[in-house]
Design an enzyme around this catalytic site. Structure first.
Site, PDB file in Angstrom:
ATOM      1  N   ASP A  30     -53.614   8.348 -12.372  1.00 38.47           N
ATOM      2  CA  ASP A  30     -54.915   8.606 -12.996  1.00 38.47           C
ATOM      3  C   ASP A  30     -55.003   7.780 -14.273  1.00 38.47           C
ATOM      4  O   ASP A  30     -53.987   7.486 -14.906  1.00 38.47           O
ATOM      5  CB  ASP A  30     -55.073  10.102 -13.301  1.00 38.47           C
ATOM      6  CG  ASP A  30     -56.536  10.499 -13.454  1.00 38.47           C
ATOM      7  OD1 ASP A  30     -57.059  11.191 -12.565  1.00 38.47           O
ATOM      8  OD2 ASP A  30     -57.164  10.105 -14.464  1.00 38.47           O
ATOM      9  N   LYS A  35     -54.348  13.894 -18.874  1.00 37.48           N
ATOM     10  CA  LYS A  35     -54.202  14.546 -17.563  1.00 37.48           C
ATOM     11  C   LYS A  35     -52.828  14.236 -16.970  1.00 37.48           C
ATOM     12  O   LYS A  35     -52.137  15.113 -16.450  1.00 37.48           O
ATOM     13  CB  LYS A  35     -55.293  14.019 -16.624  1.00 37.48           C
ATOM     14  CG  LYS A  35     -55.991  15.089 -15.834  1.00 37.48           C
ATOM     15  CD  LYS A  35     -57.165  14.515 -15.076  1.00 37.48           C
ATOM     16  CE  LYS A  35     -58.441  15.201 -15.488  1.00 37.48           C
ATOM     17  NZ  LYS A  35     -59.606  14.811 -14.709  1.00 37.48           N
ATOM     18  N   LEU A 151     -62.779  20.732   0.553  1.00 43.41           N
ATOM     19  CA  LEU A 151     -62.241  21.895  -0.176  1.00 43.41           C
ATOM     20  C   LEU A 151     -63.306  22.561  -1.029  1.00 43.41           C
ATOM     21  O   LEU A 151     -64.258  21.928  -1.481  1.00 43.41           O
ATOM     22  CB  LEU A 151     -61.050  21.492  -1.046  1.00 43.41           C
ATOM     23  CG  LEU A 151     -61.284  20.604  -2.270  1.00 43.41           C
ATOM     24  CD1 LEU A 151     -61.767  21.370  -3.480  1.00 43.41           C
ATOM     25  CD2 LEU A 151     -60.006  19.878  -2.627  1.00 43.41           C
ATOM     26  N   LYS A 210     -69.643  14.444   5.586  1.00 45.51           N
ATOM     27  CA  LYS A 210     -69.445  15.117   4.297  1.00 45.51           C
ATOM     28  C   LYS A 210     -70.765  15.357   3.571  1.00 45.51           C
ATOM     29  O   LYS A 210     -71.076  16.471   3.142  1.00 45.51           O
ATOM     30  CB  LYS A 210     -68.512  14.267   3.422  1.00 45.51           C
ATOM     31  CG  LYS A 210     -68.360  14.766   2.000  1.00 45.51           C
ATOM     32  CD  LYS A 210     -67.729  16.142   1.938  1.00 45.51           C
ATOM     33  CE  LYS A 210     -67.873  16.757   0.564  1.00 45.51           C
ATOM     34  NZ  LYS A 210     -67.356  18.108   0.478  1.00 45.51           N
ATOM     35  N   GLY A 263     -74.557  24.836  -8.354  1.00 49.45           N
ATOM     36  CA  GLY A 263     -74.228  23.882  -9.419  1.00 49.45           C
ATOM     37  C   GLY A 263     -72.919  23.219  -9.062  1.00 49.45           C
ATOM     38  O   GLY A 263     -72.591  23.079  -7.888  1.00 49.45           O
ATOM     39  N   CYS A 266     -70.454  18.854  -7.161  1.00 51.09           N
ATOM     40  CA  CYS A 266     -70.718  18.283  -5.833  1.00 51.09           C
ATOM     41  C   CYS A 266     -72.159  18.432  -5.361  1.00 51.09           C
ATOM     42  O   CYS A 266     -72.883  17.442  -5.286  1.00 51.09           O
ATOM     43  CB  CYS A 266     -69.755  18.887  -4.809  1.00 51.09           C
ATOM     44  SG  CYS A 266     -68.044  18.371  -5.089  1.00 51.09           S
ATOM     45  N   ARG A 336     -69.432  21.798 -14.623  1.00 45.09           N
ATOM     46  CA  ARG A 336     -70.372  20.713 -14.326  1.00 45.09           C
ATOM     47  C   ARG A 336     -71.627  21.311 -13.680  1.00 45.09           C
ATOM     48  O   ARG A 336     -71.515  22.086 -12.746  1.00 45.09           O
ATOM     49  CB  ARG A 336     -69.715  19.686 -13.373  1.00 45.09           C
ATOM     50  CG  ARG A 336     -68.596  18.913 -14.047  1.00 45.09           C
ATOM     51  CD  ARG A 336     -67.924  17.940 -13.096  1.00 45.09           C
ATOM     52  NE  ARG A 336     -67.080  18.611 -12.117  1.00 45.09           N
ATOM     53  CZ  ARG A 336     -66.306  17.974 -11.237  1.00 45.09           C
ATOM     54  NH1 ARG A 336     -66.283  16.650 -11.213  1.00 45.09           N
ATOM     55  NH2 ARG A 336     -65.560  18.644 -10.385  1.00 45.09           N
TER      56      ARG A 336
HETATM   57  P1  NAD Z   1     -62.886  14.771 -11.152  1.00 44.29           P
HETATM   58  O1  NAD Z   1     -63.804  14.172 -12.143  1.00 44.29           O
HETATM   59  O2  NAD Z   1     -62.297  16.123 -11.400  1.00 44.29           O
HETATM   60  O3  NAD Z   1     -61.660  13.788 -10.886  1.00 44.29           O
HETATM   61  C1  NAD Z   1     -61.761  12.419 -10.797  1.00 44.29           C
HETATM   62  C2  NAD Z   1     -60.496  11.820 -11.407  1.00 44.29           C
HETATM   63  O4  NAD Z   1     -60.468  10.422 -11.166  1.00 44.29           O
HETATM   64  C3  NAD Z   1     -60.405  11.992 -12.917  1.00 44.29           C
HETATM   65  O5  NAD Z   1     -59.181  12.601 -13.248  1.00 44.29           O
HETATM   66  C4  NAD Z   1     -60.493  10.569 -13.461  1.00 44.29           C
HETATM   67  O6  NAD Z   1     -59.761  10.372 -14.651  1.00 44.29           O
HETATM   68  C5  NAD Z   1     -59.919   9.793 -12.308  1.00 44.29           C
HETATM   69  N1  NAD Z   1     -60.273   8.356 -12.283  1.00 44.29           N
HETATM   70  C6  NAD Z   1     -61.472   7.794 -12.565  1.00 44.29           C
HETATM   71  N2  NAD Z   1     -61.406   6.462 -12.412  1.00 44.29           N
HETATM   72  C7  NAD Z   1     -60.151   6.173 -11.995  1.00 44.29           C
HETATM   73  C8  NAD Z   1     -59.474   4.990 -11.637  1.00 44.29           C
HETATM   74  N3  NAD Z   1     -60.106   3.812 -11.669  1.00 44.29           N
HETATM   75  N4  NAD Z   1     -58.186   5.060 -11.284  1.00 44.29           N
HETATM   76  C9  NAD Z   1     -57.548   6.252 -11.233  1.00 44.29           C
HETATM   77  N5  NAD Z   1     -58.139   7.413 -11.555  1.00 44.29           N
HETATM   78  C10 NAD Z   1     -59.420   7.379 -11.925  1.00 44.29           C
HETATM   79  O7  NAD Z   1     -63.684  14.787  -9.775  1.00 44.29           O
HETATM   80  P2  NAD Z   1     -63.421  15.688  -8.481  1.00 44.29           P
HETATM   81  O8  NAD Z   1     -64.195  16.953  -8.584  1.00 44.29           O
HETATM   82  O9  NAD Z   1     -61.969  15.737  -8.211  1.00 44.29           O
HETATM   83  O10 NAD Z   1     -64.156  14.806  -7.375  1.00 44.29           O
HETATM   84  C11 NAD Z   1     -63.604  13.599  -6.917  1.00 44.29           C
HETATM   85  C12 NAD Z   1     -64.327  13.187  -5.645  1.00 44.29           C
HETATM   86  O11 NAD Z   1     -64.111  14.162  -4.636  1.00 44.29           O
HETATM   87  C13 NAD Z   1     -65.848  13.102  -5.786  1.00 44.29           C
HETATM   88  O12 NAD Z   1     -66.326  12.078  -4.971  1.00 44.29           O
HETATM   89  C14 NAD Z   1     -66.322  14.448  -5.258  1.00 44.29           C
HETATM   90  O13 NAD Z   1     -67.650  14.400  -4.812  1.00 44.29           O
HETATM   91  C15 NAD Z   1     -65.335  14.665  -4.141  1.00 44.29           C
HETATM   92  N6  NAD Z   1     -65.100  16.060  -3.783  1.00 44.29           N
HETATM   93  C16 NAD Z   1     -64.899  16.990  -4.751  1.00 44.29           C
HETATM   94  C17 NAD Z   1     -64.688  18.308  -4.398  1.00 44.29           C
HETATM   95  C18 NAD Z   1     -64.544  19.374  -5.446  1.00 44.29           C
HETATM   96  O14 NAD Z   1     -64.661  20.558  -5.106  1.00 44.29           O
HETATM   97  N7  NAD Z   1     -64.303  19.050  -6.707  1.00 44.29           N
HETATM   98  C19 NAD Z   1     -64.676  18.683  -3.045  1.00 44.29           C
HETATM   99  C20 NAD Z   1     -64.840  17.696  -2.080  1.00 44.29           C
HETATM  100  C21 NAD Z   1     -65.062  16.379  -2.453  1.00 44.29           C
END
Ligand code: NAD
Length: 440
Positions: A30, A35, A151, A210, A263, A266, A336
């Site tokens: 990351d 983090k 998830l 998705k 909210g 996603c 969020r």
């Molecule tokens: P998040 O913001 O919690 O996590 C994203 C992470 O990516 C952050 O820790 C950030 O620092 C890191 N990051 C950003 N740019 C980077 C890079 N260039 N290299 C390495 N790390 C980098 O987001 P999230 O909620 O985990 O969601 C991530 C993806 O998963 C999104 O597309 C979201 O739509 C999808 N998603 C999320 C969920 C959920 O419940 N949160 C469920 C299904 C799908």
């Protein structure tokens, strides 16, 4: 197997820890130094049930490491991408993070001795992304798979280890598809052995599975919330209505609880990104209903403000309002696009004093500067001297509140049950002026 996970937020951190739990050797990468430091010490950077134990156990066992250094992915056979795809100003998904992650990975692909090396997209992306990225990834010798993640926050560990289904979006070339599928099957072997259905399809369909699933869920929530508005106007009861229509298998009972709306990180951004992508594809008209879904969702927040005005009238300006819950859903600290928090901010413009409590998100809020609300350490302290209680998030601790005891703490007994999770009769019997959503 050696695996890497790029992006260690809500999706990636859980995925990395869960893959290590299955016995793989996993490195999480990351760009966020804080983090990475927390995760390296086995500490989750956010609240998610079961994650702390899973992380600690696997970091301790040496199967799970975290770094900011992309060279650490060299030699891994499967690389999962879970970086964010937030909403850009236009409403479309901001692909900067996905593109940056792939660019950072490229120099470190092609070092794996096991064949094939596979890059696996898990982020939620606009349809067409996977075929675009495949052109960048394939010259390194690696194959690309799109494996969307379904998830639910609050159940993320269980959902990752025991998903309803597994979707693989595979390359068009049959030889490449079958090699990529084998690598995926090996990574997910234990999940598949337990009987999880695995669906094979092309990239575009996997991406659409998705985003259309999220569009459907958002629509279902806005549908029942629209019905709640009609129930309010007609003097009907949305809870009884939802129960009755939900017994029809074609409709189903889940996701039919009326409330202050959806909210999180996603649904709101995904339905907007979907519309933006459909516009680009020339089929924007097919998804105009999603604008209505969004609008109904906003209306629910406006309805709470109207109810607060009705309940307290002119007294609202001098009132103390308690908002119970700040996260967008229980068992999460994710704020969020949280309806509860938005309402706390909106109510702060109208009332004298706002006190917010949330068992998981509260400590994060307390650290924020320039906030227009106080943050209470306990629900009971948040309720002392209150004139109006808003249930913003259906945490169990709020559902279990004793209305008679809470009545003694309050100055005025008004409650808006924004999640329809309280026992309305019990609260009314304890002297509360109770308002639910569509439950007049
Ligand atoms: P998040 O913001 O919690 O996590 C994203 C992470 O990516 C952050 O820790 C950030 O620092 C890191 N990051 C950003 N740019 C980077 C890079 N260039 N290299 C390495 N790390 C980098 O987001 P999230 O909620 O985990 O969601 C991530 C993806 O998963 C999104 O597309 C979201 O739509 C999808 N998603 C999320 C969920 C959920 O419940 N949160 C469920 C299904 C799908």
């Amino acid at each position: 197997m050696r695996l890497s996970v790029i992006g260690c937020g809500y999706l990636g951190a859980v995925h990395a820890a869960s893959m290590a739990e299955l016995g793989h050797d996993v490195v999480g990468v990351d760009v966020d130094a804080h983090k990475v430091e927390l995760l390296s010490n086995g500490q989750p950077p956010f609240f998610e049930p079961e994650l702390e134990n899973l992380l600690a156990r696997n970091v301790e066992a040496g199967r799970l490491t975290f770094t900011q250094d992309f060279s650490a992915i060299e030699g891994a056979q499967v690389h999962f991408i879970g970086v964010g795809t937030p909403q850009s100003e236009s409403g479309a998904a901001d692909m900067t993070y996905v593109d940056a992650a792939v660019t950072s990975m490229l120099p470190h692909l092609g070092h794996c001795t096991s064949d094939p090396e596979v890059v696996v997209g898990k982020s939620t992306v606009p349809v067409g992304t996977a075929s675009r990225l495949a052109q960048t990834v394939e010259p390194t010798g690696a194959l690309l798979v799109w494996n969307p993640e379904f998830l639910r926050e609050g159940f993320a560990v269980q959902d990752t280890l025991h998903p309803d289904r597994m979707v693989y979006g595979l390359p068009d070339d049959p030889g490449a598809a079958s090699k990529a599928q084998e690598a995926m099957d090996a990574a997910y072997e234990q999940i598949l052995i337990s009987g999880t259905p695995r669906l094979l399809m092309d990239y575009a369909t996997a991406e659409l599975v998705k985003i259309s699933a999220n569009a459907f869920l958002a629509t279902k929530i806005s549908f029942i919330n629209a019905m709640a508005q009609v129930c309010d106007a007609a003097g009907a009861n949305i809870t009884a209505l939802a129960q009755a229509i939900g017994m029809d298998d074609r409709i189903g009972r889940r996701f039919l609880r009326a409330g202050i709306g959806f909210g999180g990180g996603c649904l709101p951004k995904d339905i907007r990104a979907f519309r933006a992508r459909a516009d680009e594809l020339g089929v924007g008209d097919a998804l105009t209903f999603l604008a209505e879904v969004d609008k109904v969702n906003d209306t629910m927040r406006a309805g709470v403000i109207r109810t607060a005005r009705e309940l307290l009238g002119d007294h609202l300006t001098g009132a103390t309002v308690t908002v119970l819950g700040a996260a967008f859903k229980p068992d999460s600290d994710d704020m969020r696009n949280s309806p509860a928090l938005d309402l706390a901010v909106e109510l702060a413009r109208l009332a004298k004093r706002i006190v917010v409590h949330d068992p998981a998100a509260g400590p994060i809020l307390a650290e924020r500067s320039n906030r227009p609300y106080e943050v209470a350490l306990s629900a009971h302290s948040a309720l002392e001297g209150t004139d109006l209680v808003l249930i913003g998030t259906e945490w169990r601790e709020y559902r279990d509140l004793d209305p008679a005891h809470v009545a003694d703490l309050a100055r005025t007994r008004c409650v808006i049950d924004g999640r329809n999770c309280l026992d309305a009769q019990a609260w009314k019997a304890a002297g509360w002026n109770y308002r639910g959503i569509g439950r007049r």
